[in-house]
Design a protein around this motif. Structure first.
Motif, PDB file in Angstrom:
ATOM      1  N   VAL A  32      49.274  85.918  24.904  1.00  0.00           N
ATOM      2  CA  VAL A  32      50.357  85.082  25.449  1.00  0.00           C
ATOM      3  C   VAL A  32      50.907  85.592  26.700  1.00  0.00           C
ATOM      4  CG1 VAL A  32      52.752  84.450  24.918  1.00  0.00           C
ATOM      5  CG2 VAL A  32      51.031  84.457  23.096  1.00  0.00           C
ATOM      6  N   ALA A  33      50.738  87.073  26.932  1.00  0.00           N
ATOM      7  CA  ALA A  33      51.524  87.337  28.165  1.00  0.00           C
ATOM      8  C   ALA A  33      50.073  87.086  29.386  1.00  0.00           C
ATOM      9  CB  ALA A  33      51.356  89.047  28.329  1.00  0.00           C
ATOM     10  N   ALA A  34      49.049  87.115  28.977  1.00  0.00           N
ATOM     11  CA  ALA A  34      47.927  86.657  29.977  1.00  0.00           C
ATOM     12  C   ALA A  34      48.396  85.010  30.136  1.00  0.00           C
ATOM     13  CB  ALA A  34      46.649  86.933  29.503  1.00  0.00           C
ATOM     14  N   GLY A  35      48.457  84.346  29.319  1.00  0.00           N
ATOM     15  CA  GLY A  35      48.668  82.794  29.690  1.00  0.00           C
ATOM     16  C   GLY A  35      49.793  82.734  30.578  1.00  0.00           C
ATOM     17  N   ALA A  36      50.887  83.411  30.217  1.00  0.00           N
ATOM     18  CA  ALA A  36      52.351  83.194  30.856  1.00  0.00           C
ATOM     19  C   ALA A  36      52.245  83.655  32.135  1.00  0.00           C
ATOM     20  CB  ALA A  36      53.460  83.788  30.012  1.00  0.00           C
ATOM     21  N   GLU A  37      51.522  84.764  32.307  1.00  0.00           N
ATOM     22  CA  GLU A  37      51.112  85.441  33.929  1.00  0.00           C
ATOM     23  C   GLU A  37      50.285  84.297  34.626  1.00  0.00           C
ATOM     24  OE1 GLU A  37      49.548  87.490  37.395  1.00  0.00           O
ATOM     25  OE2 GLU A  37      48.170  86.674  35.624  1.00  0.00           O
ATOM     26  N   LEU A  38      49.306  83.771  34.000  1.00  0.00           N
ATOM     27  CA  LEU A  38      48.594  82.870  34.822  1.00  0.00           C
ATOM     28  C   LEU A  38      49.183  81.447  34.917  1.00  0.00           C
ATOM     29  CD1 LEU A  38      44.815  83.101  32.813  1.00  0.00           C
ATOM     30  CD2 LEU A  38      45.634  83.775  35.051  1.00  0.00           C
ATOM     31  N   VAL A  57      42.934  72.862  40.621  1.00  0.00           N
ATOM     32  CA  VAL A  57      44.392  73.439  40.314  1.00  0.00           C
ATOM     33  C   VAL A  57      44.975  73.290  39.167  1.00  0.00           C
ATOM     34  CG1 VAL A  57      46.546  73.863  41.250  1.00  0.00           C
ATOM     35  CG2 VAL A  57      44.699  73.795  42.856  1.00  0.00           C
ATOM     36  N   GLY A  58      44.696  71.931  38.670  1.00  0.00           N
ATOM     37  CA  GLY A  58      44.920  71.667  37.293  1.00  0.00           C
ATOM     38  C   GLY A  58      44.353  72.255  36.206  1.00  0.00           C
ATOM     39  N   VAL A  59      43.032  72.655  36.475  1.00  0.00           N
ATOM     40  CA  VAL A  59      42.402  73.427  35.403  1.00  0.00           C
ATOM     41  C   VAL A  59      42.917  74.808  35.299  1.00  0.00           C
ATOM     42  CG1 VAL A  59      40.006  74.887  34.953  1.00  0.00           C
ATOM     43  CG2 VAL A  59      40.170  72.408  35.887  1.00  0.00           C
ATOM     44  N   SER A  60      43.504  75.307  36.251  1.00  0.00           N
ATOM     45  CA  SER A  60      44.193  76.765  36.096  1.00  0.00           C
ATOM     46  C   SER A  60      45.444  76.600  34.949  1.00  0.00           C
ATOM     47  CB  SER A  60      44.813  77.329  37.374  1.00  0.00           C
ATOM     48  OG  SER A  60      45.662  76.655  38.106  1.00  0.00           O
ATOM     49  N   TYR A  61      46.138  75.383  35.171  1.00  0.00           N
ATOM     50  CA  TYR A  61      47.253  75.165  34.415  1.00  0.00           C
ATOM     51  C   TYR A  61      47.069  74.961  32.704  1.00  0.00           C
ATOM     52  CZ  TYR A  61      50.675  74.495  37.876  1.00  0.00           C
ATOM     53  OH  TYR A  61      51.533  74.772  39.249  1.00  0.00           O
ATOM     54  N   LEU A  62      45.483  74.329  32.660  1.00  0.00           N
ATOM     55  CA  LEU A  62      45.074  74.031  31.454  1.00  0.00           C
ATOM     56  C   LEU A  62      44.611  75.425  30.754  1.00  0.00           C
ATOM     57  CD1 LEU A  62      44.129  71.868  29.569  1.00  0.00           C
ATOM     58  CD2 LEU A  62      42.036  71.613  30.484  1.00  0.00           C
ATOM     59  N   ILE A  63      43.927  76.172  31.518  1.00  0.00           N
ATOM     60  CA  ILE A  63      43.645  77.572  30.746  1.00  0.00           C
ATOM     61  C   ILE A  63      44.669  78.425  30.449  1.00  0.00           C
ATOM     62  CG2 ILE A  63      42.491  79.766  31.858  1.00  0.00           C
ATOM     63  CD1 ILE A  63      40.705  78.272  33.435  1.00  0.00           C
ATOM     64  N   ALA A  64      45.806  78.472  31.313  1.00  0.00           N
ATOM     65  CA  ALA A  64      47.050  79.135  30.842  1.00  0.00           C
ATOM     66  C   ALA A  64      47.572  78.500  29.620  1.00  0.00           C
ATOM     67  CB  ALA A  64      48.034  79.045  32.065  1.00  0.00           C
ATOM     68  N   VAL A  97      37.700  82.427  38.136  1.00  0.00           N
ATOM     69  CA  VAL A  97      37.422  81.630  39.336  1.00  0.00           C
ATOM     70  C   VAL A  97      38.347  80.384  39.583  1.00  0.00           C
ATOM     71  CG1 VAL A  97      35.495  79.761  39.788  1.00  0.00           C
ATOM     72  CG2 VAL A  97      34.737  81.800  38.667  1.00  0.00           C
ATOM     73  N   TYR A  98      39.004  80.019  38.548  1.00  0.00           N
ATOM     74  CA  TYR A  98      39.818  78.841  38.690  1.00  0.00           C
ATOM     75  C   TYR A  98      41.214  79.285  39.121  1.00  0.00           C
ATOM     76  CZ  TYR A  98      36.283  75.807  37.045  1.00  0.00           C
ATOM     77  OH  TYR A  98      35.139  75.125  36.905  1.00  0.00           O
ATOM     78  N   SER A  99      41.785  80.367  38.940  1.00  0.00           N
ATOM     79  CA  SER A  99      43.241  80.686  38.902  1.00  0.00           C
ATOM     80  C   SER A  99      43.514  82.026  39.676  1.00  0.00           C
ATOM     81  CB  SER A  99      43.805  80.823  37.543  1.00  0.00           C
ATOM     82  OG  SER A  99      45.143  80.947  37.451  1.00  0.00           O
ATOM     83  N   ASN A 100      43.333  81.895  40.914  1.00  0.00           N
ATOM     84  CA  ASN A 100      43.806  83.020  41.814  1.00  0.00           C
ATOM     85  C   ASN A 100      43.122  84.458  41.553  1.00  0.00           C
ATOM     86  OD1 ASN A 100      45.290  81.319  43.689  1.00  0.00           O
ATOM     87  ND2 ASN A 100      46.781  81.577  42.410  1.00  0.00           N
ATOM     88  N   LEU A 101      41.833  84.400  41.414  1.00  0.00           N
ATOM     89  CA  LEU A 101      41.257  85.692  40.875  1.00  0.00           C
ATOM     90  C   LEU A 101      41.727  86.183  39.383  1.00  0.00           C
ATOM     91  CD1 LEU A 101      40.991  87.679  44.157  1.00  0.00           C
ATOM     92  CD2 LEU A 101      39.044  86.343  42.952  1.00  0.00           C
TER      93      LEU A 101
END
Length: 175
Positions: A32-38, A57-64, A97-101
């Motif tokens: 949960v902390a990793a998702g919140a940080e992403l 950029v939308g993929v990074s939101y989806l991953i999080a 790859v998708y979310s700022n390293l």
């Protein structure tokens, strides 16, 4: 009967502790902390209009969001911990790859750690007499019992050898 405030808090603390120990709590917390940080990194950069226009950029939101949901599901359904942990590990690698390293490596490392903790967690169904709970007194008792069993087995073998020896058989026929 009215309970004191300390007694009620102690009861709540025991309840939370038993709930926490019955599931992969720390793995879910790290996920949960990793998702919140992403999720917070792109929101802090005001990238929502860009996320709507561009898919990467939308993929990074989806991953999080999937990581946050997986962390909560690890808590609510501990039987699915292996699958959810593996999904989180794969998503953490994709976040690089998708979310700022991977959220400047922090979110990725938290996700990898949480996913590995979720996969490695096992329910605590150990009986109290397992070998991993060793005490000095228990060790002495086990050694004494083992010695008694060994002496009893040796005595039984000696008795069996005496009763089956040819000398003992001749004495029985002679009398």
């Amino acid at each position: 009967m009215l309970l004191s405030r300390e007694a009620r808090q102690g009861g709540r603390r025991r309840t939370v502790r038993s709930w926490r120990r019955s599931r992969p709590f720390w793995g879910g917390l790290f996920i949960v902390a990793a998702g919140a940080e992403l999720l917070c990194i792109p929101l802090a950069l005001d990238a929502l209009p860009v996320a709507i226009r561009f898919g990467a950029v939308g993929v990074s939101y989806l991953i999080a969001l999937i990581m946050i949901m997986a962390g909560v599901l690890v808590w609510l359904q501990p039987a699915q911990r292996v699958f959810l942990g593996l999904v989180v590990v794969v998503l953490s690698m994709a976040s690089f790859v998708y979310s700022n390293l991977g959220g400047f490596l922090v979110g990725m490392i938290l996700g990898l750690l949480g996913g590995m903790l979720a996969v490695a967690w096992t329910p605590d169904s150990r009986p109290d007499n397992r070998f991993d709970r060793v005490s000095v007194r228990g060790t002495f008792v086990a050694v004494r019992r083992l010695g008694e069993r060994g002496r009893a087995a040796i005595a039984a073998r000696r008795r069996a050898a005496i009763h089956t020896s040819p000398v003992h058989a001749r004495r029985k026929h002679a009398s």
